[in-house]
Design an enzyme around this catalytic site. Structure first.
Site, PDB file in Angstrom:
ATOM      1  N   LEU A 119       6.153  -4.528  -0.936  1.00 17.29           N
ATOM      2  CA  LEU A 119       6.018  -3.422   0.496  1.00 17.29           C
ATOM      3  C   LEU A 119       4.531  -3.488   0.877  1.00 17.29           C
ATOM      4  O   LEU A 119       3.902  -3.707   0.584  1.00 17.29           O
ATOM      5  CB  LEU A 119       6.722  -2.539   0.055  1.00 17.29           C
ATOM      6  CG  LEU A 119       8.302  -2.469  -0.230  1.00 17.29           C
ATOM      7  CD1 LEU A 119       8.656  -0.927  -0.946  1.00 17.29           C
ATOM      8  CD2 LEU A 119       9.173  -2.197   1.075  1.00 17.29           C
ATOM      9  N   ASP A 120       4.873  -3.089   2.160  1.00 21.61           N
ATOM     10  CA  ASP A 120       3.563  -3.020   2.992  1.00 21.61           C
ATOM     11  C   ASP A 120       2.844  -2.199   2.145  1.00 21.61           C
ATOM     12  O   ASP A 120       3.754  -0.708   1.953  1.00 21.61           O
ATOM     13  CB  ASP A 120       3.990  -3.338   4.257  1.00 21.61           C
ATOM     14  CG  ASP A 120       4.331  -4.153   5.043  1.00 21.61           C
ATOM     15  OD1 ASP A 120       3.853  -5.243   5.004  1.00 21.61           O
ATOM     16  OD2 ASP A 120       4.575  -3.759   6.509  1.00 21.61           O
ATOM     17  N   LYS A 121       1.809  -1.017   1.947  1.00 23.04           N
ATOM     18  CA  LYS A 121       1.025   0.016   2.231  1.00 23.04           C
ATOM     19  C   LYS A 121       1.756   0.959   2.249  1.00 23.04           C
ATOM     20  O   LYS A 121       2.248   1.967   1.836  1.00 23.04           O
ATOM     21  CB  LYS A 121      -0.869  -0.367   2.769  1.00 23.04           C
ATOM     22  CG  LYS A 121      -1.799   1.082   1.900  1.00 23.04           C
ATOM     23  CD  LYS A 121      -2.664   0.723   2.529  1.00 23.04           C
ATOM     24  CE  LYS A 121      -3.166   1.817   2.278  1.00 23.04           C
ATOM     25  NZ  LYS A 121      -4.373   2.525   2.713  1.00 23.04           N
ATOM     26  N   THR A 158       4.547   1.763   4.161  1.00 25.80           N
ATOM     27  CA  THR A 158       6.218   1.546   3.745  1.00 25.80           C
ATOM     28  C   THR A 158       6.547   2.104   1.819  1.00 25.80           C
ATOM     29  O   THR A 158       6.374   2.027   0.839  1.00 25.80           O
ATOM     30  CB  THR A 158       6.961  -0.670   4.115  1.00 25.80           C
ATOM     31  OG1 THR A 158       6.332  -0.329   4.954  1.00 25.80           O
ATOM     32  CG2 THR A 158       8.420   0.263   4.117  1.00 25.80           C
ATOM     33  N   ARG A 211       8.469  -4.561  11.707  1.00 29.14           N
ATOM     34  CA  ARG A 211       7.885  -4.474  12.880  1.00 29.14           C
ATOM     35  C   ARG A 211       7.468  -5.293  13.754  1.00 29.14           C
ATOM     36  O   ARG A 211       7.276  -4.766  14.451  1.00 29.14           O
ATOM     37  CB  ARG A 211       6.645  -4.006  12.016  1.00 29.14           C
ATOM     38  CG  ARG A 211       6.751  -3.006  10.509  1.00 29.14           C
ATOM     39  CD  ARG A 211       4.842  -2.887   9.439  1.00 29.14           C
ATOM     40  NE  ARG A 211       4.151  -2.613  10.122  1.00 29.14           N
ATOM     41  CZ  ARG A 211       2.691  -3.072   9.769  1.00 29.14           C
ATOM     42  NH1 ARG A 211       3.036  -2.873   8.132  1.00 29.14           N
ATOM     43  NH2 ARG A 211       1.814  -2.356  10.241  1.00 29.14           N
TER      44      ARG A 211
END
Length: 325
Positions: A142-144, A146, A241
């Site tokens: 997961l992105d930082k 998120t 995104r």
């Protein structure tokens, strides 16, 4: 050889068909190790072709002899266990489900060597898969910024099974996001995603690239923002995104993908003060991995887990409801 019966993972293979990369060939042959693990073994000389060290992209020829020792160690990462608080949603002997907070980087990388989820996992769990030594137990990312659900594998076999489910699109994930503008009631966003040529840290929809699909449904609209549920069918980096930005409904606070403070100017002046207040309260990409569903690699039963909507999300949603009364 049947890998499960072979305790030492050593042996030799004579190649019958040619024309395939060695890492792909061995990944399919053993069906137990990830390509990353096989690549690491190749780079460390634990896999030889005709007694020579080769690269993972070596193309096999007929009658090539592959000697392998997959029980041999390769260079260890210097990942240290760190006591970072983790919210565990579920845990058994095979896997764990965690609710990642926003702001936590998943694993070490460009310039980050500590304070990551990987460090926290080493401290929390005695057993973790070692398929990728820099990301023990980590099957997907997961992105930082998120928040939300992540599956953690406790051994390599479980990891390989889960990875396969992700690759074959058998894992069902639902995300929640707060986006700019009034989004349609529902829809499907498609496009090929590739790295942006001018800025290598972000992605965009291009002619070339990897196929990506996201379905979505509007849960609520609070003038001028929408609360959305998203169903990614593929798992490209930054996919949701990029997709939301491509239909002009970027996620609030997502400065990389058109959702930053600049966007306020697109709306009526009457909203300006309120929108500034919202962005100030959120201060992170408003994206949350809300639920995940997959087949448990050991029980073969369908499992579904849900991560509660985070406090910062709920706070914004309340602000929006009160403002729209």
């Amino acid at each position: 050889p049947k890998m499960n019966e072979q305790k030492d993972y050593q042996g030799e293979i004579s190649v019958v068909a040619s024309g395939e990369r060695i890492d792909v060939y061995l990944f399919n042959y053993f069906n137990l190790f990830s390509r990353t693990k096989i690549k690491n073994h190749i780079k460390n000389g634990n896999i030889l072709v005709n007694e020579n060290i080769i690269s993972p992209s070596y193309i096999l020829k007929q009658n090539d002899k592959i000697a392998f020792n997959l029980g041999a160690p390769y260079k260890k990462s210097t990942l240290e266990p760190e006591n970072i608080k983790l919210e565990i949603i579920y845990e058994d002997d095979f896997l764990a489900i965690i609710n990642k907070p926003s702001g936590l980087v998943v694993h070490p990388g460009s310039g980050i060597s500590s304070g990551t989820l990987a460090n926290a996992l080493l401290h929390k769990f005695n057993n973790l898969s070692k398929i990728n030594e820099y990301a023990p137990g980590i099957v997907h990312r997961l992105d930082k910024e998120t928040s939300g659900l992540m599956v953690i594998a406790k051994n390599d076999e479980i990891h390989a099974n889960l990875s396969k489910q992700f690759e074959e699109r058998k894992v069902r994930k639902i995300y929640r996001a707060i986006v700019w503008g009034q989004i349609k009631n529902q829809g499907l966003i498609e496009g090929n995603i590739a790295r942006n040529r001018k800025n290598r840290t972000i992605f965009s929809i291009q002619k070339q690239g990897r196929k990506s699909i996201t379905g979505y449904k509007k849960l609520n609209y609070f003038d001028p923002l929408s609360y959305v549920e998203l169903y990614p069918k593929t798992g490209r980096t930054h996919q949701i995104r990029v997709h939301l930005n491509s239909i002009s409904n970027p996620i609030i606070c997502d400065t990389s993908y058109g959702g930053g403070e600049e966007k306020i100017k697109s709306f009526h002046v009457k909203h300006t003060k309120f929108l500034k207040k919202i962005l100030k309260s959120m201060q992170r990409v408003a994206l949350h991995a809300y639920s995940i569903e997959f087949i448990h690699p050991n029980t073969y039963e369908k499992n579904k887990f849900v991560a509660p909507i985070p406090k910062d999300f709920n706070y914004i949603l309340e602000m929006l409801e009160n403002n729209n009364d």
